[in-house]
Design a protein around this motif. Structure first.
Motif, PDB file in Angstrom:
ATOM      1  N   UNK A 200       0.860  -1.189   0.000  1.00  0.00           N
ATOM      2  CA  UNK A 200       0.000   0.000   0.000  1.00  0.00           C
ATOM      3  C   UNK A 200       0.894   1.235   0.000  1.00  0.00           C
ATOM      4  N   UNK A 201       0.446   2.299  -0.660  1.00  0.00           N
ATOM      5  CA  UNK A 201       1.203   3.540  -0.646  1.00  0.00           C
ATOM      6  C   UNK A 201       0.892   4.363  -1.874  1.00  0.00           C
ATOM      7  N   UNK A 202       1.578   5.489  -1.997  1.00  0.00           N
ATOM      8  CA  UNK A 202       1.340   6.380  -3.149  1.00  0.00           C
ATOM      9  C   UNK A 202       1.709   5.687  -4.462  1.00  0.00           C
ATOM     10  N   UNK A 203       2.569   4.674  -4.378  1.00  0.00           N
ATOM     11  CA  UNK A 203       2.962   3.924  -5.565  1.00  0.00           C
ATOM     12  C   UNK A 203       2.063   2.722  -5.821  1.00  0.00           C
ATOM     13  N   UNK A 326      -5.786  14.680  -1.085  1.00  0.00           N
ATOM     14  CA  UNK A 326      -6.436  14.397  -2.366  1.00  0.00           C
ATOM     15  C   UNK A 326      -5.591  14.865  -3.551  1.00  0.00           C
ATOM     16  N   UNK A 327      -4.870  15.963  -3.385  1.00  0.00           N
ATOM     17  CA  UNK A 327      -3.972  16.432  -4.462  1.00  0.00           C
ATOM     18  C   UNK A 327      -2.965  15.336  -4.817  1.00  0.00           C
ATOM     19  N   UNK A 328      -2.357  14.777  -3.791  1.00  0.00           N
ATOM     20  CA  UNK A 328      -1.353  13.726  -4.034  1.00  0.00           C
ATOM     21  C   UNK A 328      -2.015  12.481  -4.637  1.00  0.00           C
ATOM     22  N   UNK A 329      -3.151  12.100  -4.086  1.00  0.00           N
ATOM     23  CA  UNK A 329      -3.858  10.903  -4.573  1.00  0.00           C
ATOM     24  C   UNK A 329      -4.244  11.059  -6.038  1.00  0.00           C
ATOM     25  N   UNK A 330      -4.856  12.182  -6.392  1.00  0.00           N
ATOM     26  CA  UNK A 330      -5.327  12.371  -7.763  1.00  0.00           C
ATOM     27  C   UNK A 330      -4.151  12.483  -8.745  1.00  0.00           C
ATOM     28  N   UNK A 331      -3.058  13.094  -8.295  1.00  0.00           N
ATOM     29  CA  UNK A 331      -1.893  13.226  -9.187  1.00  0.00           C
ATOM     30  C   UNK A 331      -1.245  11.857  -9.409  1.00  0.00           C
ATOM     31  N   UNK A 332      -1.109  11.086  -8.349  1.00  0.00           N
ATOM     32  CA  UNK A 332      -0.492   9.755  -8.483  1.00  0.00           C
ATOM     33  C   UNK A 332      -1.390   8.826  -9.301  1.00  0.00           C
ATOM     34  N   UNK A 333      -2.696   9.017  -9.176  1.00  0.00           N
ATOM     35  CA  UNK A 333      -3.679   8.193  -9.880  1.00  0.00           C
ATOM     36  C   UNK A 333      -3.661   8.487 -11.381  1.00  0.00           C
ATOM     37  N   UNK A 334      -3.405   9.752 -11.708  1.00  0.00           N
ATOM     38  CA  UNK A 334      -3.223  10.110 -13.107  1.00  0.00           C
ATOM     39  C   UNK A 334      -4.487  10.487 -13.842  1.00  0.00           C
ATOM     40  N   UNK A 335      -5.669  10.390 -13.247  1.00  0.00           N
ATOM     41  CA  UNK A 335      -6.893  10.903 -13.879  1.00  0.00           C
ATOM     42  C   UNK A 335      -7.905  11.228 -12.805  1.00  0.00           C
TER      43      UNK A 335
END
Ligand SMILES: NC(=O)c1ccc[n+]([C@@H]2O[C@H](COP(=O)([O-])OP(=O)(O)OC[C@H]3O[C@@H](n4cnc5c(N)ncnc54)[C@H](OP(=O)(O)O)[C@@H]3O)[C@@H](O)[C@H]2O)c1
Length: 335
Positions: A200-203, A326-335
């Motif tokens: 689990x993580x940002x990656x 949420x900024x980090x989540x949405x950016x890492x998610x890519x859409x």
């Protein structure tokens, strides 16, 4: 005790990390000891690896980490052996730490295929091997490493009961398991499972995607157990995250060849770290630790400076706004 004190106590207990709520005095961060032994071949442990491992343990202790994660298979036993050497030289260290190891995977060898093995005899023999290499009488926590399709809960229960009765293992848990597997095993056990360790993580965002993508067709792409986050919180099972630093993808590793979301996330992490006067490692771990399941990141770096760069993670988790999360989540998610 007054009613008021009782209520406060309950609230504090509810906020405590599940392991702490069960009386296990583990730190929030765990040091993963997988690379301690060096190569995964049959070469012997070297003095150089012992020294590097010692430096990693010292750095971890210096930032308050007291929990260490192993597995019988890591570098074919050499990682536990290196840790055993450190325990032998550090006076009283064993009593100050929470030691966890895993069993249930068999590595491919000349005569044997790669396999999972939750048989009673394998579990018992594996723990004896770990204790010998670590040079200790007991493990605080033993995890079943990855689900074995041939598992029989009663056999696991018999092994666990013997290990508990002999004092060789104090608590039991699992790794990479879904809700059904945990329930299936627990029905035969006299004690609760206390840990589940997963990537689990940002990656590796599946643990969040699973919550978000209910009733969305794209939910089919999510590879995480349905309801596991909520189940773990309800049942007070400690979630531990392996791969929490995403192997350095957002914290300084060269990512010029990586897809745009990785590059943008790395940039955002760096900017947030600068804004808050902290390290990229603390931001990446803080993002994971803000999740209300009170996840324990199992960091896998052996570099003392990188270990120390994780020290501020809990502070960053506490100060991270919902918007930044949420900024980090949405950016890492890519859409
Ligand atoms: N239960 C399971 O199935 C399972 C599976 C895998 C791992 N684990 C456990 O989880 C622990 C951590 O897993 P992980 O190693 O995948 O986690 P991680 O903490 O995400 O990654 C650590 C790795 O990334 C490298 N790294 C970190 N920051 C870097 C940077 N800025 N630049 C270059 N390299 C960087 C580290 O190298 P340096 O050492 O050079 O910093 C190390 O090789 C393991 O030790 C093990 O205990 C469990």
């Amino acid at each position: 005790m007054t009613d008021k004190a009782n209520t406060t106590d309950k609230v504090n207990k509810a906020k405590a990390m599940p392991l702490n709520a069960r009386g296990i005095p583990a730190s929030r961060l765990v040091l993963g000891c997988m690379p301690f032994g060096g190569e995964w071949d049959h070469s012997p442990l070297t003095e150089e690896r012992v020294k590097l491992s010692e430096a990693a343990v010292e750095a971890a202790l210096s930032i308050g980490i007291n929990m260490f994660d192993h597995a019988d298979i890591y570098t074919r036993g050499k990682s536990e052996e290196a840790f055993g050497r450190i325990l032998k030289s550090g006076s009283g260290l064993r009593e100050q730490i929470v030691l966890q190891s895993k069993c249930g995977i068999g590595l491919e060898d000349e005569e044997l295929p790669s396999r999972f093995d939750f048989s009673r005899d394998h579990i018992l023999a594996s723990v004896d091997g770990s204790l010998k290499r670590l040079g200790t009488d007991y493990l605080d926590v033993l995890l079943l490493h990855r689900p074995d399709p041939l598992m029989e809960p009663e056999e696991i229960a018999e092994a666990f009961a013997r290990l508990k009765a002999s004092g060789k293992v104090r608590h039991f848990g699992v790794s990479n398991m879904n809700v059904s597997q945990i329930r299936f095993i627990e029905r035969a056990l006299s004690d609760r499972l206390v840990v589940n360790q997963l990537e689990m993580g940002l990656g590796r965002l599946d643990f969040v995607e699973e919550t978000v993508r209910v009733n969305q067709t794209r939910g089919a792409d999510v590879h995480f157990s349905e309801g596991l986050m909520e189940f773990s919180r309800t049942e007070q099972i400690q979630l531990q995250a392996w791969g929490p630093l995403a192997q350095g993808k957002f914290t300084g590793r060269d990512v010029s060849g990586e897809p745009e979301p990785v590059r943008k996330t790395a940039e955002m992490v760096r900017r947030m770290a600068d804004e808050h006067g902290t390290t990229p490692e603390a931001v990446v771990l803080g993002w994971l630790m803000k999740h209300p399941a009170l996840i324990q990141p199992v960091i896998g770096t052996m570099n003392p400076e990188r270990i120390k760069a994780c020290a501020d993670a809990e502070v960053q988790a506490a100060r991270m706004s919902r918007d930044d999360w949420y900024r980090l989540y949405m950016t890492a998610r890519g859409d």
